[in-house]
Design an enzyme around this catalytic site. Structure first.
Site, PDB file in Angstrom:
ATOM      1  N   CYS A   4     -28.381  69.813 110.096  1.00  0.00           N
ATOM      2  CA  CYS A   4     -27.999  71.082 109.457  1.00  0.00           C
ATOM      3  C   CYS A   4     -26.535  71.000 109.023  1.00  0.00           C
ATOM      4  O   CYS A   4     -25.642  70.797 109.852  1.00  0.00           O
ATOM      5  CB  CYS A   4     -28.200  72.253 110.413  1.00  0.00           C
ATOM      6  SG  CYS A   4     -27.494  73.786 109.780  1.00  0.00           S
ATOM      7  N   CYS A   7     -24.255  73.553 110.847  1.00  0.00           N
ATOM      8  CA  CYS A   7     -24.031  73.157 112.248  1.00  0.00           C
ATOM      9  C   CYS A   7     -23.037  72.001 112.316  1.00  0.00           C
ATOM     10  O   CYS A   7     -22.198  71.950 113.219  1.00  0.00           O
ATOM     11  CB  CYS A   7     -25.342  72.791 112.928  1.00  0.00           C
ATOM     12  SG  CYS A   7     -26.349  74.206 113.431  1.00  0.00           S
ATOM     13  N   HIS A 100     -25.914  82.540 106.316  1.00  0.00           N
ATOM     14  CA  HIS A 100     -24.503  82.681 105.976  1.00  0.00           C
ATOM     15  C   HIS A 100     -24.347  83.858 105.043  1.00  0.00           C
ATOM     16  O   HIS A 100     -25.199  84.119 104.201  1.00  0.00           O
ATOM     17  CB  HIS A 100     -23.956  81.408 105.316  1.00  0.00           C
ATOM     18  CG  HIS A 100     -24.822  80.884 104.221  1.00  0.00           C
ATOM     19  ND1 HIS A 100     -25.969  80.140 104.468  1.00  0.00           N
ATOM     20  CD2 HIS A 100     -24.742  81.011 102.868  1.00  0.00           C
ATOM     21  CE1 HIS A 100     -26.534  79.831 103.321  1.00  0.00           C
ATOM     22  NE2 HIS A 100     -25.813  80.354 102.333  1.00  0.00           N
TER      23      HIS A 100
HETATM   24  P1  5GP Z   1     -26.962  79.464  99.538  1.00  0.00           P
HETATM   25  O1  5GP Z   1     -27.407  79.054  98.163  1.00  0.00           O
HETATM   26  O2  5GP Z   1     -27.725  78.720 100.620  1.00  0.00           O
HETATM   27  O3  5GP Z   1     -26.943  80.942  99.759  1.00  0.00           O
HETATM   28  O4  5GP Z   1     -25.439  79.048  99.629  1.00  0.00           O
HETATM   29  C1  5GP Z   1     -25.006  77.808 100.078  1.00  0.00           C
HETATM   30  C2  5GP Z   1     -23.543  77.718  99.717  1.00  0.00           C
HETATM   31  O5  5GP Z   1     -22.974  76.638 100.443  1.00  0.00           O
HETATM   32  C3  5GP Z   1     -23.305  77.454  98.234  1.00  0.00           C
HETATM   33  O6  5GP Z   1     -22.508  78.490  97.683  1.00  0.00           O
HETATM   34  C4  5GP Z   1     -22.606  76.095  98.235  1.00  0.00           C
HETATM   35  O7  5GP Z   1     -21.599  75.997  97.244  1.00  0.00           O
HETATM   36  C5  5GP Z   1     -22.035  76.002  99.633  1.00  0.00           C
HETATM   37  N1  5GP Z   1     -21.915  74.647 100.136  1.00  0.00           N
HETATM   38  C6  5GP Z   1     -22.848  73.659 100.028  1.00  0.00           C
HETATM   39  N2  5GP Z   1     -22.405  72.538 100.630  1.00  0.00           N
HETATM   40  C7  5GP Z   1     -21.160  72.841 101.126  1.00  0.00           C
HETATM   41  C8  5GP Z   1     -20.202  72.083 101.862  1.00  0.00           C
HETATM   42  O8  5GP Z   1     -20.378  70.901 102.190  1.00  0.00           O
HETATM   43  N3  5GP Z   1     -19.044  72.721 102.197  1.00  0.00           N
HETATM   44  C9  5GP Z   1     -18.805  74.014 101.859  1.00  0.00           C
HETATM   45  N4  5GP Z   1     -17.626  74.550 102.243  1.00  0.00           N
HETATM   46  N5  5GP Z   1     -19.700  74.766 101.170  1.00  0.00           N
HETATM   47  C10 5GP Z   1     -20.865  74.180 100.809  1.00  0.00           C
HETATM   48 ZN    ZN Z   2     -27.395  75.084 111.615  1.00  0.00          ZN
END
Ligand code: 5GP
Ligand code: ZN
Length: 114
Positions: A4, A7, A100
Protein backbone atom coordinates in the site's frame (compact mmCIF):
# COMPACT_ATOMS: atom_id res chain seq x y z
CA UNK A 1 6.00 -5.12 4.36
CA UNK A 2 2.98 -3.80 2.51
CA UNK A 3 2.42 -2.75 -1.05
CA UNK A 4 0.00 0.00 0.00
CA UNK A 5 1.56 3.28 -1.16
CA UNK A 6 0.17 5.36 1.70
CA UNK A 7 1.11 2.76 4.36
CA UNK A 8 4.63 2.96 2.94
CA UNK A 9 4.62 6.77 3.12
CA UNK A 10 3.36 6.53 6.73
CA UNK A 11 6.19 4.08 7.50
CA UNK A 12 8.74 6.46 5.96
CA UNK A 13 9.70 3.99 3.23
CA UNK A 14 8.63 6.42 0.51
CA UNK A 15 9.32 10.15 0.90
CA UNK A 16 6.58 12.76 1.03
CA UNK A 17 6.44 16.41 2.03
CA UNK A 18 4.70 16.07 5.38
CA UNK A 19 2.77 19.06 6.62
CA UNK A 20 1.26 17.46 9.76
CA UNK A 21 1.60 14.28 11.76
CA UNK A 22 0.23 12.90 15.01
CA UNK A 23 -0.38 9.37 16.29
CA UNK A 24 -3.56 8.93 14.22
CA UNK A 25 -3.20 11.06 11.09
CA UNK A 26 -0.61 12.33 8.65
CA UNK A 27 -0.94 15.02 5.99
CA UNK A 28 1.40 15.53 3.05
CA UNK A 29 1.45 17.43 -0.21
CA UNK A 30 -0.08 15.68 -3.22
CA UNK A 31 2.61 14.74 -5.75
CA UNK A 32 0.45 16.16 -8.60
CA UNK A 33 -1.23 19.23 -7.08
CA UNK A 34 -4.52 20.36 -8.62
CA UNK A 35 -4.60 23.69 -6.75
CA UNK A 36 -2.10 25.94 -4.93
CA UNK A 37 -2.94 23.96 -1.79
CA UNK A 38 -3.41 20.23 -2.41
CA UNK A 39 -2.80 18.25 0.73
CA UNK A 40 -3.77 14.64 1.40
CA UNK A 41 -4.99 13.98 4.94
CA UNK A 42 -4.54 10.28 5.66
CA UNK A 43 -5.39 8.06 8.63
CA UNK A 44 -2.54 5.89 9.87
CA UNK A 45 -4.91 2.93 10.04
CA UNK A 46 -5.29 1.15 6.69
CA UNK A 47 -8.87 1.35 5.41
CA UNK A 48 -9.17 0.68 1.67
CA UNK A 49 -12.27 2.70 0.76
CA UNK A 50 -15.06 4.63 2.42
CA UNK A 51 -17.15 1.45 2.04
CA UNK A 52 -14.86 -0.26 4.55
CA UNK A 53 -15.22 2.22 7.41
CA UNK A 54 -16.52 0.88 10.72
CA UNK A 55 -17.75 2.73 13.81
CA UNK A 56 -14.26 2.26 15.27
CA UNK A 57 -13.00 4.63 12.57
CA UNK A 58 -15.40 7.46 13.45
CA UNK A 59 -12.94 9.28 15.68
CA UNK A 60 -10.09 9.23 13.19
CA UNK A 61 -12.33 10.47 10.36
CA UNK A 62 -13.48 13.28 12.63
CA UNK A 63 -9.85 14.09 13.37
CA UNK A 64 -9.06 14.15 9.65
CA UNK A 65 -11.87 16.60 8.99
CA UNK A 66 -10.88 18.98 11.76
CA UNK A 67 -7.22 18.71 10.74
CA UNK A 68 -8.08 19.63 7.15
CA UNK A 69 -9.86 22.76 8.37
CA UNK A 70 -6.90 23.62 10.61
CA UNK A 71 -4.40 23.28 7.74
CA UNK A 72 -6.63 25.46 5.54
CA UNK A 73 -6.81 28.05 8.31
CA UNK A 74 -3.00 28.02 8.79
CA UNK A 75 -2.69 28.92 5.11
CA UNK A 76 -5.28 31.68 5.26
CA UNK A 77 -7.97 29.88 3.25
CA UNK A 78 -10.53 29.53 6.03
CA UNK A 79 -12.47 32.61 4.96
CA UNK A 80 -11.92 32.49 1.18
CA UNK A 81 -12.84 28.80 1.11
CA UNK A 82 -11.45 25.37 0.40
CA UNK A 83 -12.70 21.93 -0.60
CA UNK A 84 -12.36 18.46 0.92
CA UNK A 85 -12.94 15.34 -1.19
CA UNK A 86 -12.90 11.58 -0.65
CA UNK A 87 -12.94 9.60 -3.89
CA UNK A 88 -14.47 6.15 -3.61
CA UNK A 89 -13.88 3.45 -6.23
CA UNK A 90 -13.74 3.63 -10.00
CA UNK A 91 -16.38 6.18 -10.97
CA UNK A 92 -14.86 8.72 -8.58
CA UNK A 93 -11.34 7.99 -9.83
CA UNK A 94 -9.93 6.48 -6.63
CA UNK A 95 -6.39 5.39 -7.47
CA UNK A 96 -4.90 4.73 -4.02
CA UNK A 97 -6.86 2.24 -1.94
CA UNK A 98 -6.08 3.67 1.49
CA UNK A 99 -8.66 6.33 2.31
CA UNK A 100 -7.50 9.91 2.10
CA UNK A 101 -9.11 13.32 2.18
CA UNK A 102 -8.00 15.71 -0.55
CA UNK A 103 -7.73 19.27 0.79
CA UNK A 104 -7.77 21.80 -2.04
CA UNK A 105 -7.63 25.57 -1.94
CA UNK A 106 -5.99 28.73 -3.17
CA UNK A 107 -8.07 29.12 -6.31
CA UNK A 108 -11.73 29.25 -7.28
CA UNK A 109 -12.93 25.65 -7.53
CA UNK A 110 -15.60 24.75 -10.06
CA UNK A 111 -18.85 23.07 -9.08
CA UNK A 112 -20.11 20.57 -10.06
CA UNK A 113 -16.78 18.73 -10.20
CA UNK A 114 -15.83 16.86 -13.37
P1 5GP B 1 -7.27 9.31 -5.48
O1 5GP B 1 -7.40 9.39 -6.98
O2 5GP B 1 -7.01 7.90 -5.00
O3 5GP B 1 -8.40 9.97 -4.74
O4 5GP B 1 -6.02 10.21 -5.12
C1 5GP B 1 -4.72 9.72 -5.05
C2 5GP B 1 -3.82 10.92 -4.98
O5 5GP B 1 -2.53 10.49 -4.57
C3 5GP B 1 -3.66 11.62 -6.33
O6 5GP B 1 -4.07 12.98 -6.22
C4 5GP B 1 -2.17 11.47 -6.62
O7 5GP B 1 -1.62 12.61 -7.25
C5 5GP B 1 -1.57 11.24 -5.25
N1 5GP B 1 -0.36 10.43 -5.26
C6 5GP B 1 -0.16 9.29 -5.98
N2 5GP B 1 1.07 8.80 -5.72
C7 5GP B 1 1.64 9.66 -4.82
C8 5GP B 1 2.91 9.67 -4.17
O8 5GP B 1 3.78 8.81 -4.36
N3 5GP B 1 3.15 10.71 -3.31
C9 5GP B 1 2.23 11.68 -3.08
N4 5GP B 1 2.56 12.66 -2.21
N5 5GP B 1 1.01 11.69 -3.67
C10 5GP B 1 0.72 10.69 -4.54
ZN1 ZN C 1 -2.51 1.49 3.54
Amino acid sequence: MTNCLFCRIIAGEIPATRVYEDEHVIAFNDIAPQAPMHVLVVPKVHVATLNDLTPENDAVVGNMTRRAAAIAAERGYHASGFRTVFNCNADAGQAVFHIHMHLLGGRKLAWPPG
